[in-house]
Design a protein around this motif. Structure first.
Motif, PDB file in Angstrom:
ATOM      1  N   SER A  97      17.583  39.774  32.328  1.00 22.27           N
ATOM      2  CA  SER A  97      16.753  39.299  33.437  1.00 22.27           C
ATOM      3  C   SER A  97      16.891  40.235  34.630  1.00 22.27           C
ATOM      4  O   SER A  97      17.998  40.614  35.023  1.00 22.27           O
ATOM      5  CB  SER A  97      17.127  37.877  33.846  1.00 22.27           C
ATOM      6  OG  SER A  97      16.217  37.398  34.822  1.00 22.27           O
ATOM      7  N   PHE A  98      15.750  40.576  35.205  1.00 24.25           N
ATOM      8  CA  PHE A  98      15.641  41.509  36.324  1.00 24.25           C
ATOM      9  C   PHE A  98      15.020  40.727  37.479  1.00 24.25           C
ATOM     10  O   PHE A  98      13.851  40.337  37.411  1.00 24.25           O
ATOM     11  CB  PHE A  98      14.750  42.672  35.891  1.00 24.25           C
ATOM     12  CG  PHE A  98      14.674  43.822  36.850  1.00 24.25           C
ATOM     13  CD1 PHE A  98      15.490  44.929  36.689  1.00 24.25           C
ATOM     14  CD2 PHE A  98      13.752  43.825  37.897  1.00 24.25           C
ATOM     15  CE1 PHE A  98      15.396  46.023  37.557  1.00 24.25           C
ATOM     16  CE2 PHE A  98      13.657  44.901  38.765  1.00 24.25           C
ATOM     17  CZ  PHE A  98      14.481  46.007  38.593  1.00 24.25           C
ATOM     18  N   MET A  99      15.797  40.441  38.530  1.00 24.58           N
ATOM     19  CA  MET A  99      15.346  39.536  39.598  1.00 24.58           C
ATOM     20  C   MET A  99      15.287  40.220  40.958  1.00 24.58           C
ATOM     21  O   MET A  99      16.167  41.006  41.306  1.00 24.58           O
ATOM     22  CB  MET A  99      16.304  38.351  39.731  1.00 24.58           C
ATOM     23  CG  MET A  99      16.572  37.591  38.463  1.00 24.58           C
ATOM     24  SD  MET A  99      17.721  36.219  38.788  1.00 24.58           S
ATOM     25  CE  MET A  99      18.531  36.134  37.195  1.00 24.58           C
ATOM     26  N   VAL A 100      14.260  39.865  41.707  1.00 27.07           N
ATOM     27  CA  VAL A 100      14.136  40.300  43.106  1.00 27.07           C
ATOM     28  C   VAL A 100      13.895  39.044  43.935  1.00 27.07           C
ATOM     29  O   VAL A 100      12.940  38.304  43.678  1.00 27.07           O
ATOM     30  CB  VAL A 100      12.967  41.295  43.306  1.00 27.07           C
ATOM     31  CG1 VAL A 100      12.927  41.773  44.758  1.00 27.07           C
ATOM     32  CG2 VAL A 100      13.084  42.470  42.347  1.00 27.07           C
ATOM     33  N   HIS A 101      14.768  38.772  44.909  1.00 24.88           N
ATOM     34  CA  HIS A 101      14.584  37.557  45.699  1.00 24.88           C
ATOM     35  C   HIS A 101      14.488  37.859  47.187  1.00 24.88           C
ATOM     36  O   HIS A 101      14.945  38.893  47.668  1.00 24.88           O
ATOM     37  CB  HIS A 101      15.701  36.548  45.430  1.00 24.88           C
ATOM     38  CG  HIS A 101      17.058  36.937  45.944  1.00 24.88           C
ATOM     39  ND1 HIS A 101      17.410  36.862  47.278  1.00 24.88           N
ATOM     40  CD2 HIS A 101      18.181  37.379  45.299  1.00 24.88           C
ATOM     41  CE1 HIS A 101      18.657  37.243  47.438  1.00 24.88           C
ATOM     42  NE2 HIS A 101      19.152  37.574  46.253  1.00 24.88           N
ATOM     43  N   ARG A 102      13.856  36.936  47.893  1.00 26.04           N
ATOM     44  CA  ARG A 102      13.764  37.019  49.345  1.00 26.04           C
ATOM     45  C   ARG A 102      14.982  36.341  49.952  1.00 26.04           C
ATOM     46  O   ARG A 102      15.576  35.434  49.359  1.00 26.04           O
ATOM     47  CB  ARG A 102      12.488  36.330  49.845  1.00 26.04           C
ATOM     48  CG  ARG A 102      12.230  36.543  51.333  1.00 26.04           C
ATOM     49  CD  ARG A 102      11.039  35.745  51.853  1.00 26.04           C
ATOM     50  NE  ARG A 102      10.856  36.013  53.285  1.00 26.04           N
ATOM     51  CZ  ARG A 102      10.026  35.344  54.077  1.00 26.04           C
ATOM     52  NH1 ARG A 102       9.303  34.349  53.590  1.00 26.04           N
ATOM     53  NH2 ARG A 102       9.926  35.653  55.368  1.00 26.04           N
ATOM     54  N   HIS A 103      15.356  36.754  51.154  1.00 26.32           N
ATOM     55  CA  HIS A 103      16.449  36.115  51.886  1.00 26.32           C
ATOM     56  C   HIS A 103      16.057  34.698  52.291  1.00 26.32           C
ATOM     57  O   HIS A 103      14.887  34.304  52.244  1.00 26.32           O
ATOM     58  CB  HIS A 103      16.787  36.937  53.134  1.00 26.32           C
ATOM     59  CG  HIS A 103      15.588  37.183  54.001  1.00 26.32           C
ATOM     60  ND1 HIS A 103      15.058  36.223  54.833  1.00 26.32           N
ATOM     61  CD2 HIS A 103      14.792  38.275  54.132  1.00 26.32           C
ATOM     62  CE1 HIS A 103      14.010  36.703  55.462  1.00 26.32           C
ATOM     63  NE2 HIS A 103      13.813  37.951  55.045  1.00 26.32           N
TER      64      HIS A 103
ATOM     65  N   LEU B 107      24.401  43.855  41.158  1.00 25.91           N
ATOM     66  CA  LEU B 107      23.991  43.178  42.379  1.00 25.91           C
ATOM     67  C   LEU B 107      23.756  44.195  43.487  1.00 25.91           C
ATOM     68  O   LEU B 107      24.629  45.014  43.779  1.00 25.91           O
ATOM     69  CB  LEU B 107      25.079  42.192  42.813  1.00 25.91           C
ATOM     70  CG  LEU B 107      25.435  41.126  41.775  1.00 25.91           C
ATOM     71  CD1 LEU B 107      26.795  40.525  42.065  1.00 25.91           C
ATOM     72  CD2 LEU B 107      24.365  40.044  41.739  1.00 25.91           C
ATOM     73  N   ARG B 108      22.588  44.129  44.098  1.00 22.83           N
ATOM     74  CA  ARG B 108      22.267  45.082  45.161  1.00 22.83           C
ATOM     75  C   ARG B 108      21.477  44.382  46.260  1.00 22.83           C
ATOM     76  O   ARG B 108      20.562  43.597  45.995  1.00 22.83           O
ATOM     77  CB  ARG B 108      21.435  46.236  44.585  1.00 22.83           C
ATOM     78  CG  ARG B 108      20.900  47.193  45.640  1.00 22.83           C
ATOM     79  CD  ARG B 108      20.329  48.427  45.007  1.00 22.83           C
ATOM     80  NE  ARG B 108      19.569  49.232  45.948  1.00 22.83           N
ATOM     81  CZ  ARG B 108      19.290  50.505  45.771  1.00 22.83           C
ATOM     82  NH1 ARG B 108      19.707  51.134  44.688  1.00 22.83           N
ATOM     83  NH2 ARG B 108      18.590  51.178  46.673  1.00 22.83           N
ATOM     84  N   SER B 109      21.834  44.684  47.495  1.00 15.87           N
ATOM     85  CA  SER B 109      21.132  44.117  48.648  1.00 15.87           C
ATOM     86  C   SER B 109      20.650  45.237  49.549  1.00 15.87           C
ATOM     87  O   SER B 109      21.252  46.312  49.600  1.00 15.87           O
ATOM     88  CB  SER B 109      22.072  43.207  49.443  1.00 15.87           C
ATOM     89  OG  SER B 109      21.475  42.777  50.654  1.00 15.87           O
TER      90      SER B 109
ATOM     91  N   MET C  35      22.761  36.987  49.599  1.00  9.58           N
ATOM     92  CA  MET C  35      23.383  37.300  48.321  1.00  9.58           C
ATOM     93  C   MET C  35      24.783  36.715  48.233  1.00  9.58           C
ATOM     94  O   MET C  35      25.168  36.148  47.205  1.00  9.58           O
ATOM     95  CB  MET C  35      23.406  38.808  48.092  1.00  9.58           C
ATOM     96  CG  MET C  35      24.089  39.206  46.803  1.00  9.58           C
ATOM     97  SD  MET C  35      23.592  40.828  46.185  1.00  9.58           S
ATOM     98  CE  MET C  35      22.139  40.404  45.220  1.00  9.58           C
ATOM     99  N   LEU C  36      25.562  36.812  49.301  1.00  7.17           N
ATOM    100  CA  LEU C  36      26.915  36.257  49.290  1.00  7.17           C
ATOM    101  C   LEU C  36      26.895  34.748  49.019  1.00  7.17           C
ATOM    102  O   LEU C  36      27.691  34.234  48.225  1.00  7.17           O
ATOM    103  CB  LEU C  36      27.611  36.531  50.625  1.00  7.17           C
ATOM    104  CG  LEU C  36      28.086  37.961  50.876  1.00  7.17           C
ATOM    105  CD1 LEU C  36      28.543  38.128  52.321  1.00  7.17           C
ATOM    106  CD2 LEU C  36      29.229  38.319  49.928  1.00  7.17           C
ATOM    107  N   VAL C  37      25.984  34.036  49.697  1.00  6.48           N
ATOM    108  CA  VAL C  37      25.912  32.584  49.523  1.00  6.48           C
ATOM    109  C   VAL C  37      25.416  32.234  48.121  1.00  6.48           C
ATOM    110  O   VAL C  37      25.962  31.336  47.459  1.00  6.48           O
ATOM    111  CB  VAL C  37      24.999  31.955  50.601  1.00  6.48           C
ATOM    112  CG1 VAL C  37      24.844  30.462  50.355  1.00  6.48           C
ATOM    113  CG2 VAL C  37      25.570  32.193  51.992  1.00  6.48           C
ATOM    114  N   ALA C  38      24.383  32.933  47.652  1.00  6.22           N
ATOM    115  CA  ALA C  38      23.866  32.664  46.307  1.00  6.22           C
ATOM    116  C   ALA C  38      24.951  32.905  45.255  1.00  6.22           C
ATOM    117  O   ALA C  38      25.084  32.129  44.294  1.00  6.22           O
ATOM    118  CB  ALA C  38      22.655  33.543  46.025  1.00  6.22           C
TER     119      ALA C  38
END
Length: 368
Positions: free
Chosen positions: A30-36, A101-103, A113-116
């Protein structure tokens, strides 16, 4: 498009188990891109508020453009969604070999990212008795060389985007009344009908303002659905341009191709890759993947390209997930245009490879 609304709970688990509606056990990559998550407005956008002085007071405890408590809550629910949905390819305990993991180098995306990650990897064994948290590392790069921050690393890009909207201004004409209303209500020093790109930035400010509990003026509140429609239209005009998509997501798309190929060949590589980024990244990767999500992605939404095994072949299944007002994550399985159902990996690559971009080429295009 298949839509499933599901709260991350025991009931949800039983529902999925009994109906067999997710089939996520077939996912191999799985390759994911999420918004803050929800944030305070940025310094330059405060003046787009309907109540800038009151907004400044609400921003003060956080700073400009920072994640809020509500943003943290959404980020945690995002992590719960990922933990539940992809547990078949994620071990209960963090293992660097299975996840990348990359931000972007922005406080709100790093905090998201830290919270997720706190929800993705709840402690199997508490290393400190009164702390229900496991530290998980991620990577980031300077803004100037980050392909997920092209509006900052490509000086000419914003100018290019404005030129596109200027050439396509006839498509924004149905929203002249909205743009005129905003120019009047928030007192911007320019005619929005001449610079419609700013409509999305103004809507983002309203979005952040409402999240902080500061009401909009009655006139703007009544017009908010139309304002969002105008912002979505401007966004769509920009992101249907293939060269713009290359700036934003060409490198990301190439990475999906490359790492999916490694998984298919049986090579050692992470089975989950997560990029914490911004609304334009989520929207862009969905468009360059030939799928359709409706409008600008909300806070903490995530677009995934799932690689699934299908007998002796592999298929690509795009999924868009987002937090709803009730605090429940909803997800939609999306169709890839012209790829068929299911969309086989080789066909997906054939349809999208012309829009990929290698990092060295991106640097030549953008970094000055």
């Amino acid at each position: 498009m298949n839509i499933v609304v599901c709260e991350i709970s025991l009931i949800c688990f039983l529902w999925h188990f009994l109906l067999g509606s997710t089939h996520e056990s077939d996912v191999t990559f799985s390759f994911m891109v999420h918004r803050h998550g929800d944030r305070t407005p940025s310094r330059y956008s405060v003046n787009y508020s309907t109540s800038p002085e009151e907004l400044e007071k609400l921003i003060e405890p956080y700073g400009y453009g920072q994640l809020t408590e509500k943003g943290m809550q959404k980020a945690y629910r995002l992590g719960q969604y990922i933990h539940f949905q992809y547990k078949s390819i994620l071990a209960p305990k963090f293992n660097e070999s299975e996840i990348y993991l990359r931000s972007t180098d922005v406080s709100r995306t790093k905090m998201t990212m830290l919270v997720a990650l706190a929800a993705i990897y709840p402690p199997v064994v508490r290393w400190k008795e009164d702390l229900n948290w496991t530290p998980v590392p991620y990577t980031t790069v300077p803004v100037k060389t980050d392909y997920n921050r092209p509006t900052s690393s490509c000086p000419e890009l914003e100018h290019k985007m404005n030129n596109i909207l200027s050439r396509k201004c006839s498509e924004m004409k149905p929203f002249d009344d909205v743009l005129a209303l905003l120019s009047e209500e928030i007192g911007v020093g320019f005619d929005l009908r001449e610079k419609p790109l700013y409509i999305s930035q103004i809507y983002n400010t309203f979005e952040a303002q409402e999240s902080l509990g500061l009401k909009l003026t009655p006139k703007v509140q009544r017009a908010l659905p139309r304002i969002k429609e105008a912002a979505d239209k401007a966004f769509n005009i920009i992101f249907r341009q293939k060269d713009i998509l290359k700036y934003f997501c060409g490198v990301l798309l190439r990475e999906f191709h490359e790492f999916a190929k490694l998984v298919i060949s049986g090579s050692e590589t992470a089975t989950v890759r997560i990029y914490s980024a911004h609304h334009e990244n989520v929207y862009g990767i969905s468009k360059i993947s030939r799928t359709d999500i409706s409008g600008m992605p909300v806070f903490a939404s995530v677009f995934s390209l799932n690689l699934k095994r299908a007998k002796d072949d592999f298929i690509v299944e795009p999924v868009f997930a987002y937090d709803t007002p009730g605090g429940v994550f909803s997800f939609e399985r999306l169709d890839v245009k012209d790829c068929g159902e299911p969309c086989f990996y080789d066909k997906f690559v054939e349809l999208t490879k012309k829009h990929t971009l290698d990092y060295d080429s991106w640097r030549k295009m953008c970094v000055r």
